[in-house]
Motif scaffolding. Structure first.
Motif, mmCIF file in Angstrom:
data_model
loop_
_atom_site.group_PDB
_atom_site.id
_atom_site.type_symbol
_atom_site.label_atom_id
_atom_site.label_comp_id
_atom_site.label_asym_id
_atom_site.label_seq_id
_atom_site.Cartn_x
_atom_site.Cartn_y
_atom_site.Cartn_z
ATOM 1 N N ILE A 191 0.813 -1.207 0.000
ATOM 2 C CA ILE A 191 0.000 0.000 0.000
ATOM 3 C C ILE A 191 0.854 1.268 0.000
ATOM 4 O O ILE A 191 0.369 2.354 -0.311
ATOM 5 C CB ILE A 191 -0.994 0.017 1.174
ATOM 6 C CG1 ILE A 191 -0.275 0.098 2.525
ATOM 7 C CG2 ILE A 191 -1.902 -1.199 1.126
ATOM 8 C CD1 ILE A 191 -1.219 0.266 3.697
ATOM 9 N N THR A 192 2.132 1.129 0.363
ATOM 10 C CA THR A 192 3.064 2.245 0.329
ATOM 11 C C THR A 192 4.473 1.701 0.172
ATOM 12 O O THR A 192 4.748 0.548 0.536
ATOM 13 C CB THR A 192 2.991 3.094 1.614
ATOM 14 O OG1 THR A 192 3.889 4.213 1.512
ATOM 15 C CG2 THR A 192 3.344 2.285 2.849
ATOM 16 N N LYS B 233 6.909 3.831 1.325
ATOM 17 C CA LYS B 233 7.584 4.574 2.385
ATOM 18 C C LYS B 233 7.855 3.611 3.542
ATOM 19 O O LYS B 233 7.066 2.706 3.805
ATOM 20 C CB LYS B 233 6.715 5.734 2.872
ATOM 21 C CG LYS B 233 6.255 6.693 1.791
ATOM 22 C CD LYS B 233 7.375 7.571 1.282
ATOM 23 C CE LYS B 233 7.718 8.654 2.261
ATOM 24 N NZ LYS B 233 8.763 9.588 1.724
ATOM 25 N N GLU C 250 5.591 9.498 -2.088
ATOM 26 C CA GLU C 250 4.181 9.644 -1.734
ATOM 27 C C GLU C 250 3.269 9.232 -2.884
ATOM 28 O O GLU C 250 2.215 8.618 -2.675
ATOM 29 C CB GLU C 250 3.881 11.091 -1.333
ATOM 30 C CG GLU C 250 4.548 11.550 -0.049
ATOM 31 C CD GLU C 250 3.967 10.890 1.191
ATOM 32 O OE1 GLU C 250 2.832 10.367 1.116
ATOM 33 O OE2 GLU C 250 4.653 10.902 2.237
ATOM 34 N N ASN D 213 1.969 5.671 -3.127
ATOM 35 C CA ASN D 213 0.957 5.145 -2.214
ATOM 36 C C ASN D 213 -0.275 4.722 -3.007
ATOM 37 O O ASN D 213 -0.664 5.396 -3.970
ATOM 38 C CB ASN D 213 0.530 6.201 -1.198
ATOM 39 C CG ASN D 213 1.578 6.464 -0.138
ATOM 40 O OD1 ASN D 213 2.558 5.726 -0.012
ATOM 41 N ND2 ASN D 213 1.385 7.524 0.626
ATOM 42 N N GLY E 154 4.178 -3.238 2.762
ATOM 43 C CA GLY E 154 4.845 -2.060 2.246
ATOM 44 C C GLY E 154 6.275 -2.434 1.892
ATOM 45 O O GLY E 154 6.549 -3.611 1.623
ATOM 46 N N PRO F 54 3.346 -0.490 6.159
ATOM 47 C CA PRO F 54 1.959 -0.156 5.823
ATOM 48 C C PRO F 54 1.280 0.778 6.813
ATOM 49 O O PRO F 54 0.423 1.572 6.433
ATOM 50 C CB PRO F 54 1.269 -1.523 5.788
ATOM 51 C CG PRO F 54 2.116 -2.418 6.625
ATOM 52 C CD PRO F 54 3.528 -1.939 6.393
ATOM 53 N N HIS G 248 0.988 4.574 6.052
ATOM 54 C CA HIS G 248 0.141 5.092 4.974
ATOM 55 C C HIS G 248 -0.886 6.045 5.600
ATOM 56 O O HIS G 248 -1.508 5.710 6.618
ATOM 57 C CB HIS G 248 -0.561 3.937 4.262
ATOM 58 C CG HIS G 248 -1.285 4.328 3.009
ATOM 59 N ND1 HIS G 248 -2.412 5.134 3.018
ATOM 60 C CD2 HIS G 248 -1.049 4.030 1.701
ATOM 61 C CE1 HIS G 248 -2.842 5.303 1.784
ATOM 62 N NE2 HIS G 248 -2.020 4.653 0.964
ATOM 63 N N PHE H 128 -4.239 4.353 6.314
ATOM 64 C CA PHE H 128 -4.120 2.957 6.750
ATOM 65 C C PHE H 128 -5.407 2.447 7.397
ATOM 66 O O PHE H 128 -5.891 1.359 7.064
ATOM 67 C CB PHE H 128 -2.951 2.812 7.722
ATOM 68 C CG PHE H 128 -2.826 1.448 8.320
ATOM 69 C CD1 PHE H 128 -2.329 0.387 7.573
ATOM 70 C CD2 PHE H 128 -3.203 1.207 9.640
ATOM 71 C CE1 PHE H 128 -2.220 -0.892 8.126
ATOM 72 C CE2 PHE H 128 -3.095 -0.050 10.196
ATOM 73 C CZ PHE H 128 -2.601 -1.102 9.435
#
Length: 251
Positions: free
Chosen positions: A15-16, A18, A37, A40, A67, A70, A73, A76
């Motif tokens: 989901i991300t 990062k 970003e 995402n 991720g 996660p 996010h 989330f």
């Protein structure tokens, strides 16, 4: 060599990209290239994913939220709630899992939130303390850069059979690791609709993705040299990313 068949009823969703750790030899490439970003997954994309799953009557057996990390996010909580609602209304036998490094105070709070509100969601907490992980694979050593893989036909590995498909902001892939390679190398090959998921469409990605993936040869890190080891194909990518910002189409 026998071609390994992806498990199309298991799914890992990045989901991300990062992360709060950036472990050396991370199989999402985050030790050498930061997540952004714009990578995402959006709530709109999640609604699209759920709608496609229902419309195509694709009954996932397992979905792992991953991720990156996660829990950082920005949406989330909403993502977990939407997947849980999908499970309760349309796919009661679905196993939902959240995979986390368990590191930050924020992440620990999110873990407690899930345990209290959704007790039947499994938490996979790796409880990492730092970015030195001594059992990781040399992910950034591409098989195509090794003599032993000259004229090799890439046939997939255990990941796509055991863990299933990958989904990220750019679509579906034979595995989540393959999806991270596609985002880094700007391969716009992700499947954009569940109704196009079939073995042929997934296996045809093997040549591009497996040839760059250190999990394919599964050579482990040297405990005395855990920092990321990088082969020429990955070195070229790093130089390219210094000059250009790579973008691929979204799911």
């Amino acid at each position: 060599m026998k071609t390994l068949t992806p498990n199309i009823y298991k799914l890992e969703i990045d989901i991300t990209f990062k992360c709060t750790l950036k472990c050396f030899n991370c199989n999402r490439g985050l030790s050498i290239v930061d997540g952004r970003e714009e990578e995402n997954m959006s709530l709109t994309q999640f609604s699209k994913f759920i709608a496609q799953s229902i419309e195509n009557q694709h009954l996932w057996k397992q979905i792992r939220i991953m991720g990156g990390e996660p829990t950082i996010h920005p949406h989330f909580d909403e993502i977990v709630e939407r997947l849980y609602l999908y499970k309760t209304k349309f796919n009661r036998n679905l196993d939902l899992i959240v995979s986390t490094n368990g590191k930050s105070k924020h992440t620990k709070q999110k873990i407690e939130y899930i345990k209290n509100r959704f007790p039947d969601i499994l938490i996979e907490n790796t409880a990492k303390e730092n970015k030195y992980i001594d059992n990781f694979t040399l992910f950034h050593v591409a098989p195509k850069d090794l003599d032993m893989y000259d004229n090799h036909t890439y046939a997939g590995c255990w990941a796509t059979m055991k863990n299933g498909l990958g989904l990220n902001f750019s679509g579906f892939y034979p595995c989540s690791v393959g999806g991270s390679i596609a985002r880094l190398f700007n391969y716009d090959i992700g499947i954009k609709n569940i109704n196009e998921i079939n073995i042929n469409n997934l296996v045809r990605m093997y040549e591009q993705l497996c040839s760059l993936c250190g999990m394919y040869h599964n050579i482990k890190v040297d405990p005395d040299r855990i920092e990321s080891v990088i082969s020429p194909s990955w070195e070229k990518l790093i130089e390219l990313l210094k000059k250009d910002k790579l973008v691929i189409n979204r799911f």
